[in-house]
Design a protein around this motif. Sequence first.
Motif, PDB file in Angstrom:
ATOM      1  N   GLU A 176       0.804  -1.365  -0.120  1.00  0.00           N
ATOM      2  CA  GLU A 176      -0.081  -0.014  -0.161  1.00  0.00           C
ATOM      3  C   GLU A 176       0.854   1.196  -0.043  1.00  0.00           C
ATOM      4  O   GLU A 176       0.355   2.378  -0.353  1.00  0.00           O
ATOM      5  CB  GLU A 176      -0.982   0.133   1.144  1.00  0.00           C
ATOM      6  CG  GLU A 176      -1.987  -1.146   1.488  1.00  0.00           C
ATOM      7  CD  GLU A 176      -2.972  -0.883   0.189  1.00  0.00           C
ATOM      8  OE1 GLU A 176      -3.233   0.034  -0.474  1.00  0.00           O
ATOM      9  OE2 GLU A 176      -3.806  -1.929   0.144  1.00  0.00           O
ATOM     10  N   GLN A 177       2.144   1.157   0.327  1.00  0.00           N
ATOM     11  CA  GLN A 177       2.984   2.331   0.540  1.00  0.00           C
ATOM     12  C   GLN A 177       3.897   2.489  -0.616  1.00  0.00           C
ATOM     13  O   GLN A 177       4.863   3.474  -0.659  1.00  0.00           O
ATOM     14  CB  GLN A 177       3.525   2.230   1.808  1.00  0.00           C
ATOM     15  CG  GLN A 177       2.875   2.336   2.973  1.00  0.00           C
ATOM     16  CD  GLN A 177       3.682   2.240   4.349  1.00  0.00           C
ATOM     17  OE1 GLN A 177       3.916   1.164   4.849  1.00  0.00           O
ATOM     18  NE2 GLN A 177       4.037   3.397   4.798  1.00  0.00           N
ATOM     19  N   TRP A 206       4.754   5.660  -2.416  1.00  0.00           N
ATOM     20  CA  TRP A 206       5.543   6.657  -1.758  1.00  0.00           C
ATOM     21  C   TRP A 206       7.011   6.861  -2.168  1.00  0.00           C
ATOM     22  O   TRP A 206       7.365   5.559  -1.661  1.00  0.00           O
ATOM     23  CB  TRP A 206       5.051   6.674  -0.123  1.00  0.00           C
ATOM     24  CG  TRP A 206       5.761   7.710   0.608  1.00  0.00           C
ATOM     25  CD1 TRP A 206       7.095   7.624   1.160  1.00  0.00           C
ATOM     26  CD2 TRP A 206       5.086   9.023   1.145  1.00  0.00           C
ATOM     27  NE1 TRP A 206       7.376   9.016   2.066  1.00  0.00           N
ATOM     28  CE2 TRP A 206       6.224   9.670   1.842  1.00  0.00           C
ATOM     29  CE3 TRP A 206       3.867   9.602   0.874  1.00  0.00           C
ATOM     30  CZ2 TRP A 206       5.908  10.816   2.235  1.00  0.00           C
ATOM     31  CZ3 TRP A 206       3.705  10.801   1.254  1.00  0.00           C
ATOM     32  CH2 TRP A 206       4.657  11.495   2.122  1.00  0.00           C
ATOM     33  N   CYS A 262       4.265   4.745  10.688  1.00  0.00           N
ATOM     34  CA  CYS A 262       4.725   5.585  10.043  1.00  0.00           C
ATOM     35  C   CYS A 262       5.249   6.956  10.689  1.00  0.00           C
ATOM     36  O   CYS A 262       4.497   7.967  10.550  1.00  0.00           O
ATOM     37  CB  CYS A 262       3.687   5.798   8.914  1.00  0.00           C
ATOM     38  SG  CYS A 262       3.127   4.317   8.117  1.00  0.00           S
ATOM     39  N   HIS A 275      -4.705   6.220   6.063  1.00  0.00           N
ATOM     40  CA  HIS A 275      -5.491   6.425   4.903  1.00  0.00           C
ATOM     41  C   HIS A 275      -4.726   5.681   3.521  1.00  0.00           C
ATOM     42  O   HIS A 275      -5.262   6.058   2.693  1.00  0.00           O
ATOM     43  CB  HIS A 275      -5.499   7.864   4.569  1.00  0.00           C
ATOM     44  CG  HIS A 275      -4.361   8.757   4.304  1.00  0.00           C
ATOM     45  ND1 HIS A 275      -3.552   9.216   5.333  1.00  0.00           N
ATOM     46  CD2 HIS A 275      -4.034   9.127   3.107  1.00  0.00           C
ATOM     47  CE1 HIS A 275      -2.669   9.782   4.493  1.00  0.00           C
ATOM     48  NE2 HIS A 275      -2.952   9.808   3.461  1.00  0.00           N
ATOM     49  N   HIS A 276      -3.515   5.327   3.716  1.00  0.00           N
ATOM     50  CA  HIS A 276      -2.779   4.679   2.625  1.00  0.00           C
ATOM     51  C   HIS A 276      -3.464   3.228   2.442  1.00  0.00           C
ATOM     52  O   HIS A 276      -3.340   2.477   1.219  1.00  0.00           O
ATOM     53  CB  HIS A 276      -1.418   4.816   2.724  1.00  0.00           C
ATOM     54  CG  HIS A 276      -0.943   6.151   2.633  1.00  0.00           C
ATOM     55  ND1 HIS A 276      -1.086   6.917   1.617  1.00  0.00           N
ATOM     56  CD2 HIS A 276       0.124   6.625   3.514  1.00  0.00           C
ATOM     57  CE1 HIS A 276      -0.363   8.077   1.960  1.00  0.00           C
ATOM     58  NE2 HIS A 276       0.308   8.136   2.802  1.00  0.00           N
ATOM     59  N   CYS A 284      -5.513  15.351  -1.265  1.00  0.00           N
ATOM     60  CA  CYS A 284      -6.332  14.383  -1.865  1.00  0.00           C
ATOM     61  C   CYS A 284      -7.526  14.745  -2.210  1.00  0.00           C
ATOM     62  O   CYS A 284      -8.342  14.234  -3.146  1.00  0.00           O
ATOM     63  CB  CYS A 284      -6.479  13.115  -1.292  1.00  0.00           C
ATOM     64  SG  CYS A 284      -7.283  13.450   0.450  1.00  0.00           S
ATOM     65  N   LEU A 307      -2.609   6.643  -4.396  1.00  0.00           N
ATOM     66  CA  LEU A 307      -1.793   6.455  -3.026  1.00  0.00           C
ATOM     67  C   LEU A 307      -2.874   6.824  -1.841  1.00  0.00           C
ATOM     68  O   LEU A 307      -2.998   6.160  -0.785  1.00  0.00           O
ATOM     69  CB  LEU A 307      -0.743   7.329  -2.795  1.00  0.00           C
ATOM     70  CG  LEU A 307       0.252   7.331  -1.681  1.00  0.00           C
ATOM     71  CD1 LEU A 307       0.591   6.047  -1.254  1.00  0.00           C
ATOM     72  CD2 LEU A 307       1.339   8.394  -1.690  1.00  0.00           C
ATOM     73  N   ASP A 308      -3.839   7.600  -1.764  1.00  0.00           N
ATOM     74  CA  ASP A 308      -4.731   8.098  -1.005  1.00  0.00           C
ATOM     75  C   ASP A 308      -5.905   7.417  -0.899  1.00  0.00           C
ATOM     76  O   ASP A 308      -6.623   7.474  -2.028  1.00  0.00           O
ATOM     77  CB  ASP A 308      -4.740   9.610  -0.924  1.00  0.00           C
ATOM     78  CG  ASP A 308      -3.503  10.375  -0.594  1.00  0.00           C
ATOM     79  OD1 ASP A 308      -2.461  10.218   0.209  1.00  0.00           O
ATOM     80  OD2 ASP A 308      -3.203  11.158  -1.340  1.00  0.00           O
ATOM     81  N   LYS A 309      -6.244   6.731   0.120  1.00  0.00           N
ATOM     82  CA  LYS A 309      -7.398   5.788   0.124  1.00  0.00           C
ATOM     83  C   LYS A 309      -8.425   6.360   1.329  1.00  0.00           C
ATOM     84  O   LYS A 309      -8.673   5.351   2.322  1.00  0.00           O
ATOM     85  CB  LYS A 309      -7.187   4.476   0.242  1.00  0.00           C
ATOM     86  CG  LYS A 309      -6.485   4.057  -1.165  1.00  0.00           C
ATOM     87  CD  LYS A 309      -6.252   2.795  -1.202  1.00  0.00           C
ATOM     88  CE  LYS A 309      -5.380   2.181  -2.154  1.00  0.00           C
ATOM     89  NZ  LYS A 309      -3.997   2.668  -1.971  1.00  0.00           N
TER      90      LYS A 309
END
Length: 242
Positions: free
Chosen positions: A3-4, A7, A50, A122-123, A195, A202-204
């Motif tokens: 998921e990252q 980045w 993180c 949020h990622h 976002c 990337l942003d969810k």
Amino acid sequence: MSEQQDWEEQDSSEFIELGEYFVPERQVQMDVVTSLIPEPQNPAEFLDLCCGQGRLSEALLKAFPQATVVGLDLSRTMLDTARRELSAYESRFRTEQFDLAGKDWRTRDEAPAAVVSSLAIHHLDGDGKRELFRDVFAMLRPGGVLVIADLIQPVGERGVALARRMWNEAVKAQSLVGTGGTEPYEKFHALEWSCYEYPDDLDKPSPLFDQLGWLRDAGFSEVDLYWMKAGHAVYGGVKPGE
């Protein structure tokens, strides 16, 4: 794919330079997070998921002299910066490289008294958030807390428009106070950081009410929203004691 993985180290460098301007009321958010953690009655370990350059980790180390903090991050740039900036805390702060979506870090030798995270959850998509909440609940010691400072997804276009406008206003105001000009605000848009204005893969962010429900489903009590502004919220819950 992680998921990252979208980045990049350049993103880390930009956030280290500009995070003070890009995050609405960053110090207020950290103060809220630390105020929600009970004072440990004995030495305790906190996890900062993180951790970035270590700003929230440092706030925890200052607020809780009996605690050690483990800062976890995927970015080498972030971890190197955090170790350097928090070196005065010696053994009370250590780092681990991790993938937030991975499972290997979710089993700990010592049950943490608190798990915190800022601008990271949020990622993960909705399923990833639900799984994370369940796994954090399992790893926490009884009475431990999960406190999240993160972006949330407004459920309607009016909410999105408001979050977008308020975030822009916050960044512009912080740019003027911090630099006397608007250069950080201009970089905020050049980098397409919001976002709500520049959606990307990337942003969810997920709706707040969904996340509060997922926390309750995971077993947390006292689930609540503690602070919110410009689409940024602080929320979490407590693992009931034995």
